[in-house]
Scaffold this active site. Structure first.
Site, PDB file in Angstrom:
ATOM      1  N   LYS A 183       0.840  -1.209   0.000  1.00  5.26           N
ATOM      2  CA  LYS A 183       0.000   0.000   0.000  1.00  5.26           C
ATOM      3  C   LYS A 183       0.874   1.259   0.000  1.00  5.26           C
ATOM      4  O   LYS A 183       0.623   2.206  -0.744  1.00  5.26           O
ATOM      5  CB  LYS A 183      -0.948  -0.018   1.209  1.00  5.26           C
ATOM      6  CG  LYS A 183      -2.022  -1.108   1.095  1.00  5.26           C
ATOM      7  CD  LYS A 183      -2.804  -1.337   2.380  1.00  5.26           C
ATOM      8  CE  LYS A 183      -3.706  -2.567   2.239  1.00  5.26           C
ATOM      9  NZ  LYS A 183      -4.439  -2.924   3.466  1.00  5.26           N
ATOM     10  N   GLN A 191      -4.797  -1.629   9.768  1.00  5.54           N
ATOM     11  CA  GLN A 191      -4.611  -2.958   9.190  1.00  5.54           C
ATOM     12  C   GLN A 191      -5.120  -4.032  10.156  1.00  5.54           C
ATOM     13  O   GLN A 191      -4.810  -4.017  11.341  1.00  5.54           O
ATOM     14  CB  GLN A 191      -3.123  -3.178   8.858  1.00  5.54           C
ATOM     15  CG  GLN A 191      -2.829  -4.464   8.107  1.00  5.54           C
ATOM     16  CD  GLN A 191      -3.414  -4.517   6.697  1.00  5.54           C
ATOM     17  OE1 GLN A 191      -3.611  -3.495   6.048  1.00  5.54           O
ATOM     18  NE2 GLN A 191      -3.709  -5.712   6.225  1.00  5.54           N
ATOM     19  N   ASP A 207     -11.080   2.286   3.885  1.00  2.03           N
ATOM     20  CA  ASP A 207     -11.257   0.829   3.817  1.00  2.03           C
ATOM     21  C   ASP A 207     -12.738   0.466   3.679  1.00  2.03           C
ATOM     22  O   ASP A 207     -13.063  -0.683   3.382  1.00  2.03           O
ATOM     23  CB  ASP A 207     -10.721   0.177   5.106  1.00  2.03           C
ATOM     24  CG  ASP A 207      -9.447  -0.625   4.861  1.00  2.03           C
ATOM     25  OD1 ASP A 207      -9.211  -1.026   3.711  1.00  2.03           O
ATOM     26  OD2 ASP A 207      -8.704  -0.847   5.839  1.00  2.03           O
TER      27      ASP A 207
END
Ligand code: GUN
Length: 292
Positions: A52, A97, A120
């Site tokens: 990412k 995460q 997200d």
């Protein structure tokens, strides 16, 4: 059989994003900024977050990685880091995460993210808006899959789509998107999971199969109808002494025997994975433009 080349498509999309970022910078606009919180040193998470950050560099985004190596950090500490990112006006969007250490309530952390910065698409506000067909951040993996379907002109309207797996990150949102009213939706959707009976009977009826259960090589040729489209979301690390790192990624589909039966299929690696990273970039660009 068409190989749905997620790597190639991701590279094309990254080039398109970079052009847009260059244009923003040339006109004196603010550089889009993605931040990530990572706790611990799980190999998979380190790799994903690394991809990412690298992707941000490739398209000209600013990125900030908050890596807390000590897995004994408290929930309050992480909640405070989220609060700081919510309040930091330079950060357009951020992710936490997953998985988090067991003593940290991931749902509580996700709920504490400002939905406008939740690139997200995990916050209930974004899941709810997505479900209602309102503008929302769509979680990266399902979003990436819709981009593959769109770019490869895969007809979904009226098709029977079988989603295997009901996770909050992939299976559940994917099933909602496939049945929604959009150019990659309008399908008749069946969601299968660990308690489904006669799974093979159901998958044999599928025009499109989305395998997202996390069991390497689970979907075999006898479970797939001739001409089906197969999307493989699996990314399990299996030991392989011949591989550089001692492991390699395996999908949920037994590719060699399933591929010859398919009209189109994604490989692993190089299918859904690279599209997931690009989708996060697309969401961050939307955040920077205040489009959601
Ligand atoms: N863990 C596995 N997939 C994801 C993802 O898409 N986002 C985050 N934040 N964590 C993950």
């Amino acid at each position: 059989m068409v190989l749905l080349d997620g790597k190639k498509l991701a590279d094309e999309l990254k080039a398109e994003i970079k052009k847009q970022v260059d244009a923003i910078k040339e006109t004196g606009g603010k550089t889009p900024h993605l931040a990530a919180i990572l706790v611990g040193n799980d190999g998979g998470s380190l790799t994903y977050v690394g991809h990412k950050v690298k992707a941000c560099e490739q398209v000209g985004f600013k990125s900030t990685l908050l890596h807390f190596q000590d897995t004994s950090v408290t929930e309050d500490f992480i909640l405070n880091e989220v609060k700081k990112l919510n309040e930091n006006s330079d950060v357009d969007g951020f992710i936490v995460q997953l998985p988090l250490p067991k003593h940290i309530n991931a749902d509580k952390v996700i709920m504490s993210i400002n939905p406008k910065k939740d690139v997200d698409g995990f916050h209930p506000v974004n899941v709810g808006k997505m479900t209602l067909g309102l503008p929302a951040y769509i979680s990266a993996t399902p979003y990436g899959i819709t981009k593959i379907l769109e770019r490869y002109n895969i007809e979904t309207a009226g098709k029977h789509c079988v989603v295997i797996g009901r996770s909050n990150i992939v299976g559940r949102p994917m099933s909602i998107l496939m049945s929604g009213q959009s150019n990659t939706g309008n399908a008749t959707v069946t969601v299968c999971h660990s308690r489904t009976k006669n799974l093979k009977e159901i998958t044999l009826q599928a025009d499109i199969i989305i395998a997202a259960l996390g069991k390497p090589e689970f979907l075999t040729a006898d479970m797939v109808k001739e001409g089906a489209v197969v999307i493989d979301v699996g990314t399990t690390r299996v030991t392989d002494s011949t591989a550089k790192n001692g492991w390699r990624l395996k999908g949920d589909v037994k590719f060699n025997e399933v591929a010859p039966k398919c009209s189109a299929i994604t490989p692993v690696p190089g299918g859904v994975g690279p599209m997931t990273v690009v989708s996060l970039l697309l969401n961050t660009l939307k955040a920077a433009r205040h489009e959601v």
